[in-house]
Design a protein around this motif. Structure first.
Motif, mmCIF file in Angstrom:
data_model
loop_
_atom_site.group_PDB
_atom_site.id
_atom_site.type_symbol
_atom_site.label_atom_id
_atom_site.label_comp_id
_atom_site.label_asym_id
_atom_site.label_seq_id
_atom_site.Cartn_x
_atom_site.Cartn_y
_atom_site.Cartn_z
ATOM 1 N N SER A 25 0.635 -1.305 0.066
ATOM 2 C CA SER A 25 0.017 0.053 0.115
ATOM 3 C C SER A 25 0.964 0.942 0.025
ATOM 4 O O SER A 25 2.092 1.194 0.923
ATOM 5 C CB SER A 25 -1.115 -0.090 1.286
ATOM 6 O OG SER A 25 -1.190 0.597 1.618
ATOM 7 N N GLU A 27 -0.414 3.967 1.498
ATOM 8 C CA GLU A 27 -0.547 5.094 2.668
ATOM 9 C C GLU A 27 0.525 3.965 3.013
ATOM 10 O O GLU A 27 0.980 5.024 3.940
ATOM 11 C CB GLU A 27 -1.819 4.647 2.557
ATOM 12 C CG GLU A 27 -2.446 5.610 3.622
ATOM 13 C CD GLU A 27 -3.744 5.430 4.131
ATOM 14 O OE1 GLU A 27 -3.946 6.185 4.634
ATOM 15 O OE2 GLU A 27 -4.406 4.616 3.336
ATOM 16 N N SER A 28 0.716 3.029 3.576
ATOM 17 C CA SER A 28 1.759 1.888 4.848
ATOM 18 C C SER A 28 2.632 2.640 4.253
ATOM 19 O O SER A 28 3.992 2.880 5.206
ATOM 20 C CB SER A 28 1.537 0.829 4.635
ATOM 21 O OG SER A 28 1.984 0.305 3.663
ATOM 22 N N ASN A 31 2.486 7.210 5.020
ATOM 23 C CA ASN A 31 2.365 7.845 6.249
ATOM 24 C C ASN A 31 2.694 7.579 7.131
ATOM 25 O O ASN A 31 3.279 7.198 7.533
ATOM 26 C CB ASN A 31 0.434 7.055 6.867
ATOM 27 C CG ASN A 31 -0.298 7.752 7.522
ATOM 28 O OD1 ASN A 31 -0.358 8.538 7.148
ATOM 29 N ND2 ASN A 31 -1.036 6.901 7.676
ATOM 30 N N SER A 71 -0.448 12.298 3.371
ATOM 31 C CA SER A 71 -1.565 10.903 3.463
ATOM 32 C C SER A 71 -2.438 10.542 2.816
ATOM 33 O O SER A 71 -3.358 10.001 2.537
ATOM 34 C CB SER A 71 -1.395 11.614 5.106
ATOM 35 O OG SER A 71 -2.277 10.264 5.806
ATOM 36 N N SER A 74 -2.413 9.461 -0.458
ATOM 37 C CA SER A 74 -1.734 8.293 -0.545
ATOM 38 C C SER A 74 -2.722 7.488 -0.698
ATOM 39 O O SER A 74 -2.657 6.104 -1.061
ATOM 40 C CB SER A 74 -0.201 8.070 0.414
ATOM 41 O OG SER A 74 -1.336 8.162 1.306
ATOM 42 N N SER A 75 -3.955 7.579 0.485
ATOM 43 C CA SER A 75 -5.216 7.374 0.371
ATOM 44 C C SER A 75 -5.819 6.735 -0.842
ATOM 45 O O SER A 75 -6.133 5.939 -1.508
ATOM 46 C CB SER A 75 -5.734 7.819 0.963
ATOM 47 O OG SER A 75 -7.070 6.919 1.183
ATOM 48 N N GLU A 76 -5.470 8.264 -1.665
ATOM 49 C CA GLU A 76 -6.568 7.623 -3.030
ATOM 50 C C GLU A 76 -5.652 6.919 -4.190
ATOM 51 O O GLU A 76 -6.568 6.842 -4.621
ATOM 52 C CB GLU A 76 -6.688 9.645 -2.948
ATOM 53 C CG GLU A 76 -7.839 10.931 -2.413
ATOM 54 C CD GLU A 76 -8.242 11.380 -2.842
ATOM 55 O OE1 GLU A 76 -7.290 12.302 -4.235
ATOM 56 O OE2 GLU A 76 -8.096 12.400 -1.639
ATOM 57 N N ASP A 78 -3.916 4.857 -3.333
ATOM 58 C CA ASP A 78 -4.548 3.336 -3.140
ATOM 59 C C ASP A 78 -5.860 2.752 -3.748
ATOM 60 O O ASP A 78 -5.587 1.912 -4.316
ATOM 61 C CB ASP A 78 -4.642 2.964 -1.535
ATOM 62 C CG ASP A 78 -3.357 2.697 -0.699
ATOM 63 O OD1 ASP A 78 -1.658 2.472 -2.024
ATOM 64 O OD2 ASP A 78 -2.737 2.694 0.255
#
Length: 109
Positions: A25, A27-28, A31, A71, A74-76, A78
């Motif tokens: 990921s 995000e991981s 983040n 953060s 990165s979530s988007e 993913d």
């Protein structure tokens, strides 16, 4: 597994590429934990002062803003990566089914 090999037989080797994005990921990797972002310090850090009544944080407002933006992005990313992977997977399945139908029609003639 052998049946899958037969399904893609005759296609180029690029069809065998099937990355597993569920185990990684963005995000991981990018983040920063919220405890770090909003961590307070007892002394004025990097000469920021802040007065006796104010809270002093390890990171500046712009650094916090940047980390929170990274953060969220990165979530988007993913989510987009997951959607793209699903779309490519469905496209590959459709291509395989199409080839199977063509082969079945050719063998039936």
């Amino acid at each position: 597994m052998k049946q899958n090999r037969m399904e893609v037989e005759g296609s180029n080797c690029d069809d065998d590429f099937n990355p597993d994005f569920s185990s990684c990921s963005i995000e991981s990797l990018l983040n920063v934990p919220m405890q770090i972002i909003f961590r307070e310090t007892k002394t004025s850090d990097r000469g920021r002062g802040g007065g006796s009544g104010g809270k002093n944080f390890i990171l500046s407002k712009s650094e916090v803003s940047t980390l929170l933006r990274v953060s969220m992005l990165s979530s988007e990313l993913d989510a987009l990566l997951s959607l793209a992977s699903d779309a490519l997977d469905k496209s590959q399945k459709c291509k395989t089914y199409r080839n199977q139908i063509i082969n079945a029609n050719n063998n039936g003639d």
